[in-house]
Design an enzyme around this catalytic site. Structure first.
Site, PDB file in Angstrom:
ATOM      1  N   GLN A  76     133.034  35.924 104.819  1.00  0.00           N
ATOM      2  CA  GLN A  76     133.700  34.885 104.714  1.00  0.00           C
ATOM      3  C   GLN A  76     133.095  34.155 103.717  1.00  0.00           C
ATOM      4  OE1 GLN A  76     136.107  32.905 106.181  1.00  0.00           O
ATOM      5  NE2 GLN A  76     137.194  34.453 108.190  1.00  0.00           N
ATOM      6  N   SER A  77     133.844  34.288 102.715  1.00  0.00           N
ATOM      7  CA  SER A  77     132.585  33.460 101.352  1.00  0.00           C
ATOM      8  C   SER A  77     133.435  32.629 100.821  1.00  0.00           C
ATOM      9  CB  SER A  77     131.461  35.346 100.407  1.00  0.00           C
ATOM     10  OG  SER A  77     131.379  34.243  99.641  1.00  0.00           O
ATOM     11  N   ASN A  78     132.563  31.257 100.690  1.00  0.00           N
ATOM     12  CA  ASN A  78     132.954  30.156 100.221  1.00  0.00           C
ATOM     13  C   ASN A  78     132.505  31.079  98.742  1.00  0.00           C
ATOM     14  OD1 ASN A  78     133.043  28.642 102.295  1.00  0.00           O
ATOM     15  ND2 ASN A  78     131.113  28.161 102.227  1.00  0.00           N
ATOM     16  N   TYR A 117     141.439  34.448 101.052  1.00  0.00           N
ATOM     17  CA  TYR A 117     141.450  36.070  99.662  1.00  0.00           C
ATOM     18  C   TYR A 117     142.655  36.170  99.658  1.00  0.00           C
ATOM     19  CZ  TYR A 117     136.539  36.457 101.251  1.00  0.00           C
ATOM     20  OH  TYR A 117     135.244  36.259 101.388  1.00  0.00           O
TER      21      TYR A 117
END
Ligand SMILES: Cc1ncc(COP(=O)(O)O)c(C=O)c1O
Length: 348
Positions: A76-78, A117
């Site tokens: 869950q990468s900003n 994404y």
């Protein structure tokens, strides 16, 4: 310090982010006056700190003739979301290497950044387990891209190298100018500290500008020692890139590891309290992984009297709110829904 205009850069931040007082939150806590630097409002899909780093990372990529970005982050990468968002603006291909905390944790149907994404049209996702796997997976992807005739550029996890951290040196200069304009003398900055680039860049920029404003990083994944080592190492590299002659003193690096809880991205009751308090007092959304824990640390340090009445503290809100929707169930249990009724007063 060199002028930042001497580095390849794309301009995504067209005006300073607001530096705003948080009077209701300050009153509730009964400690220092809290100001919030709203980097959550930075441009780029969903906002947040990585846009500042990406001005320099993507600037460097384009200066090298790249047509493809490869980067890596948590599932869950900003950082991955924002790299992808700016890749769309620049017309670049974008491939993401996602690190699972445990094998099988990646869920293609998860919400939050994972959903984004998909919406932003990532060109591919490669899922790996274990931190050491990200760099080799990015190299492998780069080889595959080159075999297709592309020219890939690799951005490390979190955009945290000296190129990316330069974006937070720019933030330090922006903040210094804002404090001068608003005639504010502040005692302390607080910032979440993860892959280290944000804190390292801030420290490098402040040092280069001759400011002795103390910065506390609140760690989101590691204990004090390893985090301080990586922030210091990157801050030194950034200071050197900026052409600042005198080395940054080791004592200027302060990374508090007391608020990580059971681990990276795992909720703590204090984080939940902090997210709720800031939402309900200031109408500002923090996030569960970074700013929620950093605010939990700020609140605790106020309660312990480390940050005191009469002082002024700036909290750097680095963004991340899309991750709130990944933890909706936990927040709903902690903050029950308001009463709802139809127009006849019947309970809904
Ligand atoms: C919302 C948010 N805040 C803070 C951070 C931490 O910044 P850094 O990784 O530069 O330490 C991140 C990193 O991913 C982030 O996404």
């Amino acid at each position: 310090m060199k002028s930042l205009s001497s580095f390849p850069r794309r301009i995504y931040v067209t005006e300073p982010t607001p530096l705003q007082p948080a009077p209701r939150l300050s009153r509730l806590l009964g400690g220092p006056q809290i100001y919030i630097k709203r980097d959550d409002l930075l441009p780029g899909a969903g906002g947040g700190n990585k846009t500042r780093k990406l001005e320099f990372s993507i600037g460097d990529a384009l200066a090298q003739g790249a047509d493809t970005l490869i980067t890596s982050g948590a599932i869950q990468s900003n950082h991955c979301r924002l790299t992808l968002s700016w890749a769309r603006v620049e017309g670049l291909e974008c491939h993401l290497v996602l690190l699972e905390p445990v094998p099988g944790a990646f869920d293609p149907e998860a919400g939050g950044n994972n959903f984004l994404y998909q919406l932003l049209g990532a060109d591919s996702l490669r899922i790996v387990s274990g931190r050491g796997q990200a760099a080799p997976a990015m190299e492998q992807l780069a080889r595959e891209c080159r075999a297709r005739g592309r020219n890939p550029y690799l951005i490390p996890v979190g955009g945290s190298n000296a190129v990316g951290a330069t974006g937070y040196a720019a933030c330090a200069l922006e903040l210094i100018a804002q404090l001068r304009q608003q005639d504010l003398q502040v005692d302390h900055l607080v910032v979440p500290s993860g892959s280290a680039g944000t804190q390292a860049g801030l420290l490098a920029g402040l040092w280069g500008a001759g400011s002795s404003l103390p910065v506390t990083g609140v760690n989101v994944s590691r204990g004090r020692e390893p985090q301080e080592r990586s922030v210091y190492e990157l801050a030194l590299q950034t200071v050197s890139r900026l052409g600042v002659e005198s080395p940054l003193p080791r004592e200027s690096v302060d990374c508090n590891g007391d608020y990580v809880g059971p681990g990276y991205a795992l909720p703590t009751p204090e984080m939940m309290e902090a997210v709720g308090l800031v939402a309900r007092s200031e109408g500002i959304l923090l996030d569960p992984v970074y700013t929620g824990k950093a605010m939990a640390g700020t609140i605790d340090l106020i309660r312990k009297g480390v940050f005191r009445k009469g002082q002024k503290v700036v909290f750097i809100h680095t963004g991340g709110s899309p991750a709130l929707y990944v933890h909706m169930d936990a927040f709903r249990r902690r903050f029950p829904p308001p009463p709802a009724s139809d127009s006849a007063g019947k309970k809904r």
